[in-house]
Design a protein around this motif. Structure first.
Motif, PDB file in Angstrom:
ATOM      1  N   ARG A 151       1.061  -1.212  -0.148  1.00 43.86           N
ATOM      2  CA  ARG A 151       0.111  -0.043   0.033  1.00 43.86           C
ATOM      3  C   ARG A 151       0.477   1.237   0.003  1.00 43.86           C
ATOM      4  NH1 ARG A 151      -5.878  -0.038   1.063  1.00 43.86           N
ATOM      5  NH2 ARG A 151      -5.602  -2.138   2.463  1.00 43.86           N
ATOM      6  N   VAL A 152       0.558   1.670  -1.050  1.00 44.99           N
ATOM      7  CA  VAL A 152       1.760   2.774  -1.054  1.00 44.99           C
ATOM      8  C   VAL A 152       1.465   4.363  -0.865  1.00 44.99           C
ATOM      9  CG1 VAL A 152       2.955   4.138  -3.058  1.00 44.99           C
ATOM     10  CG2 VAL A 152       2.977   2.051  -3.276  1.00 44.99           C
ATOM     11  N   GLU A 153       1.428   4.970   0.129  1.00 46.25           N
ATOM     12  CA  GLU A 153       0.902   6.634   0.747  1.00 46.25           C
ATOM     13  C   GLU A 153       1.867   7.343   0.373  1.00 46.25           C
ATOM     14  OE1 GLU A 153      -1.649   6.570   2.235  1.00 46.25           O
ATOM     15  OE2 GLU A 153      -1.562   4.060   2.272  1.00 46.25           O
TER      16      GLU A 153
ATOM     17  N   ASP B 234       7.827   4.877  -0.062  1.00 43.83           N
ATOM     18  CA  ASP B 234       7.848   3.621   0.277  1.00 43.83           C
ATOM     19  C   ASP B 234       7.536   3.053  -0.530  1.00 43.83           C
ATOM     20  OD1 ASP B 234       5.885   4.235   2.172  1.00 43.83           O
ATOM     21  OD2 ASP B 234       4.278   4.593   1.659  1.00 43.83           O
TER      22      ASP B 234
ATOM     23  N   SER C  42      -3.313   5.381  -5.168  1.00 48.30           N
ATOM     24  CA  SER C  42      -1.915   6.051  -4.553  1.00 48.30           C
ATOM     25  C   SER C  42      -2.111   7.537  -4.427  1.00 48.30           C
ATOM     26  CB  SER C  42      -1.030   5.510  -5.003  1.00 48.30           C
ATOM     27  OG  SER C  42       0.485   5.853  -4.230  1.00 48.30           O
TER      28      SER C  42
ATOM     29  N   ILE D 262       0.274   5.698  -9.063  1.00 47.07           N
ATOM     30  CA  ILE D 262       0.809   4.820  -9.823  1.00 47.07           C
ATOM     31  C   ILE D 262      -0.014   4.477 -10.848  1.00 47.07           C
ATOM     32  CG2 ILE D 262       0.773   2.217  -9.172  1.00 47.07           C
ATOM     33  CD1 ILE D 262       1.663   2.871  -6.430  1.00 47.07           C
TER      34      ILE D 262
END
Length: 121
Positions: free
Chosen positions: A17-19, A23, A67, A71
Motif C-alpha cells: 500500500r503506497v502512501e 514507500d 495511491s 501509480i
C-alpha cells in the motif's frame, strides 16, 4: 486491460500500500529488464526514474492501485509503451480505506532486472 474480479477474496498479505514515494524502491538509475512472455519469447527493455521504481516494486510484490503518487499513470506507460505484462485484480471491502471496490496490480509474466547501469541518467 486484463482485469479479474475476486469477490469475497482478499488480496495477498504482502501487497504494498503506497502512501508516498518513500514507500517504494529508491533506485531510479537506468536498468535493463528481461521480459519473458507466455510462449517463452524474451525481450529487453531499459527503464529509469519513476517507471523503474514502479516496476521494481511490482517485481518485489503486488501493489495496491490507488495511491497518492499516481501509480496507475506509470502502470499505463509500462503496459502500453514497454509491453510489461501487468494485470489488475479487483477486490471488495477494503477495511483500511473503507472502499467498496479496489484493485491490486500484479505482474503476469516473468520480469527480471538483468543489468543496473550505475551512474547513468
Amino acid at each position: 486491460m486484463n482485469k479479474t474480479t475476486n469477490f469475497g477474496a482478499t488480496p495477498p498479505a504482502n501487497a504494498l500500500r503506497v502512501e508516498a514515494w518513500r514507500d517504494l524502491p529508491r533506485d531510479a538509475t537506468p536498468a535493463h529488464y528481461r521480459i519473458t512472455d507466455e510462449v517463452g519469447d524474451t525481450r529487453l527493455i531499459t527503464l529509469s526514474k519513476g517507471n523503474r521504481i514502479i516496476l521494481d516494486a511490482l517485481i518485489a510484490q503486488p501493489v495496491f492501485c490507488a495511491s497518492p503518487v499516481r501509480i496507475s499513470d506509470r502502470v499505463c506507460i509500462l503496459r502500453h509503451e514497454y509491453r510489461v505484462p501487468i494485470i489488475k485484480e479487483m477486490y471488495e471491502n477494503d477495511a483500511a480505506t473503507d472502499r467498496a471496490r479496489f484493485g491490486v496490480y500484479f505482474l503476469n509474466g516473468r520480469v527480471e532486472c538483468v543489468e543496473q547501469m550505475e551512474g547513468r541518467t
